[in-house]
Write a protein that holds these residues in place. Structure first.
Motif, mmCIF file in Angstrom:
data_model
loop_
_atom_site.group_PDB
_atom_site.id
_atom_site.type_symbol
_atom_site.label_atom_id
_atom_site.label_comp_id
_atom_site.label_asym_id
_atom_site.label_seq_id
_atom_site.Cartn_x
_atom_site.Cartn_y
_atom_site.Cartn_z
ATOM 1 N N THR A 1 -2.724 3.652 3.624
ATOM 2 C CA THR A 1 -2.975 5.055 3.540
ATOM 3 C C THR A 1 -1.074 4.748 3.743
ATOM 4 O O THR A 1 -0.364 4.806 4.280
ATOM 5 N N CYS A 2 -1.570 6.740 2.723
ATOM 6 C CA CYS A 2 -0.065 7.060 2.098
ATOM 7 C C CYS A 2 0.535 7.184 3.285
ATOM 8 O O CYS A 2 -0.472 8.450 3.979
ATOM 9 N N PRO A 3 1.953 7.594 3.745
ATOM 10 C CA PRO A 3 2.733 8.107 4.626
ATOM 11 C C PRO A 3 2.509 9.626 4.713
ATOM 12 O O PRO A 3 3.244 10.767 5.450
ATOM 13 N N ASP A 4 2.890 10.600 2.788
ATOM 14 C CA ASP A 4 2.602 11.372 2.477
ATOM 15 C C ASP A 4 1.196 12.334 3.167
ATOM 16 O O ASP A 4 1.091 13.523 4.269
ATOM 17 N N CYS A 5 0.372 11.991 2.747
ATOM 18 C CA CYS A 5 -1.242 12.297 2.565
ATOM 19 C C CYS A 5 -2.112 11.323 3.254
ATOM 20 O O CYS A 5 -3.342 12.394 3.480
ATOM 21 N N GLY A 6 -2.120 10.623 3.409
ATOM 22 C CA GLY A 6 -3.237 9.506 3.479
ATOM 23 C C GLY A 6 -4.358 9.213 3.287
ATOM 24 O O GLY A 6 -4.996 8.827 3.772
ATOM 25 N N GLY A 7 -3.720 9.122 1.930
ATOM 26 C CA GLY A 7 -4.634 9.222 1.276
ATOM 27 C C GLY A 7 -4.319 7.421 0.514
ATOM 28 O O GLY A 7 -3.480 6.990 1.573
ATOM 29 N N GLU A 8 -5.284 6.486 -0.593
ATOM 30 C CA GLU A 8 -5.625 5.748 -0.649
ATOM 31 C C GLU A 8 -4.066 4.933 -1.977
ATOM 32 O O GLU A 8 -3.515 4.908 -2.163
ATOM 33 N N GLU B 1 1.279 2.293 -4.773
ATOM 34 C CA GLU B 1 1.047 4.330 -4.584
ATOM 35 C C GLU B 1 -0.070 5.024 -4.872
ATOM 36 O O GLU B 1 -0.736 4.105 -4.873
ATOM 37 N N CYS B 2 0.256 6.060 -3.776
ATOM 38 C CA CYS B 2 -1.025 6.529 -3.650
ATOM 39 C C CYS B 2 -1.947 6.487 -4.888
ATOM 40 O O CYS B 2 -1.577 7.940 -6.111
ATOM 41 N N PHE B 3 -3.032 7.076 -4.718
ATOM 42 C CA PHE B 3 -3.468 7.829 -6.022
ATOM 43 C C PHE B 3 -3.952 8.962 -6.210
ATOM 44 O O PHE B 3 -3.591 9.488 -6.622
ATOM 45 N N ASP B 4 -3.642 9.210 -4.454
ATOM 46 C CA ASP B 4 -3.511 11.080 -4.090
ATOM 47 C C ASP B 4 -2.272 11.601 -4.690
ATOM 48 O O ASP B 4 -2.040 12.492 -5.370
ATOM 49 N N CYS B 5 -1.465 11.207 -4.626
ATOM 50 C CA CYS B 5 0.222 11.937 -4.654
ATOM 51 C C CYS B 5 0.702 11.174 -5.494
ATOM 52 O O CYS B 5 1.729 11.985 -5.523
ATOM 53 N N GLY B 6 1.175 9.988 -5.443
ATOM 54 C CA GLY B 6 1.897 9.239 -6.305
ATOM 55 C C GLY B 6 2.834 8.579 -5.252
ATOM 56 O O GLY B 6 3.969 8.340 -6.535
ATOM 57 N N THR B 7 3.047 8.770 -4.685
ATOM 58 C CA THR B 7 3.711 8.754 -3.608
ATOM 59 C C THR B 7 4.414 6.536 -3.316
ATOM 60 O O THR B 7 3.021 6.063 -3.737
ATOM 61 N N VAL B 8 5.376 6.433 -4.006
ATOM 62 C CA VAL B 8 5.668 4.841 -3.973
ATOM 63 C C VAL B 8 5.860 4.384 -2.799
ATOM 64 O O VAL B 8 6.882 5.047 -1.876
#
Ligand SMILES: [Zn+2]
Length: 50
Positions: free
Chosen positions: A34-41, A18-25
């Motif tokens: 990294t998150c495919p959506d925002c590049g977050g952790e 789960e993305c720390f930043d945007c919550g994408t699973v």
């Protein structure tokens, strides 16, 4: 209480991240880093948070 974490592997060996930043699973066999959506952790949701 269902101990799904300790149960036998299901049809897949995917872990859920789960993305720390945007919550994408994201489901992946290994940490996608990294998150495919925002590049977050991403963090592994199957790991205890404490
Ligand atoms: Zn994100």
């Amino acid at each position: 209480m269902t101990s799904w974490k300790d149960g036998p592997a299901d049809a897949t060996a995917l872990s859920t991240y789960e993305c720390f930043d945007c919550g994408t699973v994201v489901e992946a066999e290994s940490n996608p880093a990294t998150c495919p959506d925002c590049g977050g952790e991403l963090r592994n949701r199957s790991m205890p948070v404490e």
